[in-house]
Design an enzyme around this catalytic site. Structure first.
Site, PDB file in Angstrom:
ATOM      1  N   GLN A  50      -4.305  -4.500   7.348  1.00  0.00           N
ATOM      2  CA  GLN A  50      -5.277  -5.530   6.948  1.00  0.00           C
ATOM      3  C   GLN A  50      -5.091  -6.823   7.733  1.00  0.00           C
ATOM      4  O   GLN A  50      -5.826  -7.789   7.500  1.00  0.00           O
ATOM      5  CB  GLN A  50      -5.150  -5.832   5.432  1.00  0.00           C
ATOM      6  CG  GLN A  50      -5.340  -4.630   4.529  1.00  0.00           C
ATOM      7  CD  GLN A  50      -6.781  -4.120   4.511  1.00  0.00           C
ATOM      8  OE1 GLN A  50      -7.720  -4.796   4.965  1.00  0.00           O
ATOM      9  NE2 GLN A  50      -6.972  -2.925   3.978  1.00  0.00           N
ATOM     10  N   CYS A  64      -4.724   2.123  -3.834  1.00  0.00           N
ATOM     11  CA  CYS A  64      -3.500   2.711  -3.246  1.00  0.00           C
ATOM     12  C   CYS A  64      -2.357   1.704  -3.245  1.00  0.00           C
ATOM     13  O   CYS A  64      -1.537   1.674  -2.300  1.00  0.00           O
ATOM     14  CB  CYS A  64      -3.742   3.228  -1.827  1.00  0.00           C
ATOM     15  SG  CYS A  64      -5.059   4.433  -1.729  1.00  0.00           S
ATOM     16  N   HIS A  95       0.878  -1.165   0.000  1.00  0.00           N
ATOM     17  CA  HIS A  95       0.000   0.000   0.000  1.00  0.00           C
ATOM     18  C   HIS A  95       0.923   1.225   0.000  1.00  0.00           C
ATOM     19  O   HIS A  95       2.031   1.174   0.565  1.00  0.00           O
ATOM     20  CB  HIS A  95      -0.843  -0.027   1.277  1.00  0.00           C
ATOM     21  CG  HIS A  95      -1.876   1.045   1.352  1.00  0.00           C
ATOM     22  ND1 HIS A  95      -1.565   2.334   1.711  1.00  0.00           N
ATOM     23  CD2 HIS A  95      -3.215   1.038   1.111  1.00  0.00           C
ATOM     24  CE1 HIS A  95      -2.666   3.069   1.696  1.00  0.00           C
ATOM     25  NE2 HIS A  95      -3.688   2.300   1.335  1.00  0.00           N
ATOM     26  N   ASP A 116       3.224  -3.841   8.237  1.00  0.00           N
ATOM     27  CA  ASP A 116       2.036  -3.014   8.024  1.00  0.00           C
ATOM     28  C   ASP A 116       0.840  -3.923   8.299  1.00  0.00           C
ATOM     29  O   ASP A 116       0.495  -4.775   7.485  1.00  0.00           O
ATOM     30  CB  ASP A 116       2.049  -2.501   6.571  1.00  0.00           C
ATOM     31  CG  ASP A 116       0.744  -1.823   6.197  1.00  0.00           C
ATOM     32  OD1 ASP A 116      -0.157  -1.738   7.049  1.00  0.00           O
ATOM     33  OD2 ASP A 116       0.635  -1.387   5.027  1.00  0.00           O
ATOM     34  N   LYS A 160     -10.600   0.106  10.418  1.00  0.00           N
ATOM     35  CA  LYS A 160     -10.764  -1.133   9.645  1.00  0.00           C
ATOM     36  C   LYS A 160     -11.121  -2.308  10.547  1.00  0.00           C
ATOM     37  O   LYS A 160     -11.328  -3.412  10.091  1.00  0.00           O
ATOM     38  CB  LYS A 160      -9.472  -1.463   8.893  1.00  0.00           C
ATOM     39  CG  LYS A 160      -9.115  -0.453   7.802  1.00  0.00           C
ATOM     40  CD  LYS A 160      -7.900  -0.922   7.047  1.00  0.00           C
ATOM     41  CE  LYS A 160      -7.223   0.166   6.252  1.00  0.00           C
ATOM     42  NZ  LYS A 160      -8.000   0.653   5.129  1.00  0.00           N
TER      43      LYS A 160
HETATM   44  N1  C6P Z   1      -6.238   0.630   2.742  1.00  0.00           N
HETATM   45  C1  C6P Z   1      -8.022   0.154   1.194  1.00  0.00           C
HETATM   46  O1  C6P Z   1      -9.096   0.408   0.628  1.00  0.00           O
HETATM   47  P1  C6P Z   1      -5.116   4.245   6.785  1.00  0.00           P
HETATM   48  O2  C6P Z   1      -5.597   4.997   5.573  1.00  0.00           O
HETATM   49  O3  C6P Z   1      -3.973   4.931   7.479  1.00  0.00           O
HETATM   50  O4  C6P Z   1      -6.201   3.850   7.703  1.00  0.00           O
HETATM   51  O5  C6P Z   1      -4.529   2.841   6.248  1.00  0.00           O
HETATM   52  C2  C6P Z   1      -3.562   2.837   5.241  1.00  0.00           C
HETATM   53  C3  C6P Z   1      -3.288   1.437   4.788  1.00  0.00           C
HETATM   54  C4  C6P Z   1      -2.032   0.917   5.004  1.00  0.00           C
HETATM   55  N2  C6P Z   1      -1.738  -0.343   4.658  1.00  0.00           N
HETATM   56  C5  C6P Z   1      -2.636  -1.151   4.093  1.00  0.00           C
HETATM   57  C6  C6P Z   1      -2.268  -2.562   3.767  1.00  0.00           C
HETATM   58  C7  C6P Z   1      -3.924  -0.672   3.837  1.00  0.00           C
HETATM   59  O6  C6P Z   1      -4.816  -1.479   3.277  1.00  0.00           O
HETATM   60  C8  C6P Z   1      -4.257   0.666   4.166  1.00  0.00           C
HETATM   61  C9  C6P Z   1      -5.601   1.226   3.840  1.00  0.00           C
HETATM   62  C10 C6P Z   1      -7.574   1.013   2.337  1.00  0.00           C
HETATM   63  O7  C6P Z   1      -7.329  -0.799   0.844  1.00  0.00           O
HETATM   64  C11 C6P Z   1      -7.749   2.466   2.036  1.00  0.00           C
HETATM   65  S1  C6P Z   1      -6.652   3.042   0.778  1.00  0.00           S
END
Ligand code: C6P
Length: 434
Positions: A228, A391, A147, A225, A251
């Site tokens: 997920q 992303c 991401h 990270d 999430k």
């Molecule tokens: N992915 C998706 O639709 P934030 O935005 O800080 O809560 O999370 C960022 C982020 C970082 N790593 C991974 C693996 C992610 O999936 C995400 C967020 C969302 O897939 C929004 S782009």
């Protein structure tokens, strides 16, 4: 259940998430759904099917009530006042830290830094570890699965310090190429930062095996990270063998604007602060300052107190249902979705063919059809999915597609919803290509 003189979270639990405690696999989806009133609505006259959980999950009423109760009764600033409300707010905030740290099996609450979410957590590590440990010519290992939140902060660091990024390649079936990873690790590797679970492919990475490899070949800092991972898998940061674990509350049934960074104490202590301001100092002089101990050193300014309270309530809720049960449920839905979607002519699912290697994320493309158009047609059927590069631009580039349509599941989704997804996708294909 930990005791807190504050005691408030425990009361919420017995009135709320405690009601679902004791549910064991198979998960009682109907009971879970009653906790999520938002799911009970129609879109264009059709029952809402919410399959955009990788972007953000919905919130059970227990979390919403916890935040409401905090604001209606207990709010003040934290760590600053001697009055009753300041005391209660501080207690709620620090209890939440303790609760979430325990959920991750951290060595203690001092290892959990509150952030706005995974993005801020990863920026914090890149900035602070970068300043402490990464110099000119050093190497940072990421992958083609990242991401952007686990790629761009490292790009910025590499630029600042004159370091080099190395990208682990992916196999055709959406897994990290571990031979390539092994070949990239060397004496200049200072950081290895990888996703626990891919948001764009669904792949669950073998995080522990990677930890062993990183330890064997380098003295690098190993970052996961977990944006997920934390919502969907039982996470034990010590068993995973990583040094840092980043996650987002929104999430995992919690509110937006809060998340965390778990880090090993010794590393947090050695790292310089990320931002300056109130609360992160020990003593301020005219031209320099000294720092509070971790985690407070990394929490400049008034924090998201209600967010932390809500995230602790979310963790109580997930614990009540059971992460193992949630993962099992999602795996069954994923298997089902993969079988049904594979029957759609010209449809290709990205990521591991084996549902056991995936979290509940199913990205797909239909030959000749735009991913956005498919998502728009599904929306007209009341089905919420995401389309685009998610992303994770390197992922779609790797598989030679401009975008995918992505269905992602959570504890409240049903087999009937998966059936509606497959029907909707079949209809979309017909509308767009016939
Ligand atoms: N992915 C998706 O639709 P934030 O935005 O800080 O809560 O999370 C960022 C982020 C970082 N790593 C991974 C693996 C992610 O999936 C995400 C967020 C969302 O897939 C929004 S782009």
């Amino acid at each position: 259940m930990a005791t807190s003189t504050y005691g408030w979270t425990e009361r919420r639990t017995s009135a709320g998430a405690g009601a679902v405690a004791g549910r064991r696999a198979p998960l009682d989806v109907a009971a879970v759904r009653r906790d999520f009133p938002i799911l009970d609505q129609t879109v264009d006259g059709k029952p809402l099917v919410y399959l955009d959980n990788a972007a953000s999950s919905q919130k059970p009423r227990q979390v919403v009530e916890a935040i409401g109760a905090y604001y209606l009764r207990d709010h003040a600033n934290v760590h600053r006042g001697v009055h009753e409300l300041a005391r209660r707010a501080t207690e709620a905030y620090e209890y939440a830290r303790e609760r979430v740290a325990r959920w991750l099996n951290a060595a203690g609450p001092h290892e959990l830094v509150w952030t706005r979410g995974a993005t801020e957590a990863l920026n914090l590590v890149a900035f602070s570890v970068g300043r402490a440990r990464v110099g000119h010519g050093d190497e940072i290992v990421v992958s083609e699965m990242e991401h952007h939140s686990n790629l761009v902060p490292w790009q910025l660091l590499a630029e600042r310090r004159g370091a080099k990024l190395r990208h682990v390649g992916l196999t055709d079936d959406g897994r990290l190429d571990l031979d390539h990873l092994a070949a990239l690790l060397g004496s200049r590797t200072r950081v290895v930062s990888l996703p626990h679970v891919s948001n764009a492919l669904g792949t669950i990475n073998p995080a522990r095996d990677i930890a062993a490899l990183v330890r064997e070949r380098t003295g690098a800092v190993y970052v996961l990270d977990g944006a997920q991972g934390a919502p969907h898998l039982p996470v034990d940061v010590r068993a995973l063998g990583c040094d840092f674990y980043a996650f987002s509350g929104h999430k995992m049934c919690g509110p937006t604007g809060v998340g965390g960074l778990w880090g090993r104490r010794a590393l947090l202590e050695e790292m310089p602060p990320y931002q300056g301001g109130g609360e992160m100092i020990e003593r301020v002089y005219a031209n320099h300052s000294t720092w509070a101990e971790a985690p407070h050193k990394f929490e400049a300014g008034t924090p998201n107190i209600a967010g932390a309270v809500g995230l602790a309530a979310a963790v109580e809720y997930l614990d009540g249902v059971g992460l193992a049960a949630i993962h099992g449920h999602e795996r069954a839905l994923t298997r089902n979705a993969m079988v049904l979607l594979s029957g759609v002519e010209g449809l290709r699912i990205l990521g591991p063919a084996n549902a056991e290697e995936r979290a509940g994320v199913v990205p797909f493309v239909i030959e000749g059809a735009s991913a956005q158009d498919v998502a728009t047609i599904l929306d007209a059927e009341g089905i919420a999915v995401r389309a685009g590069h998610h992303c994770a631009q390197l992922v779609v580039d790797r598989y030679g597609v401009p975008a995918t349509t992505r269905a992602s599941f959570y504890l409240y989704n049903t087999v009937e919803e998966v059936r509606r997804l497959a029907e909707g996708v079949t209809a979309a294909r017909r509308i767009l290509l016939e």
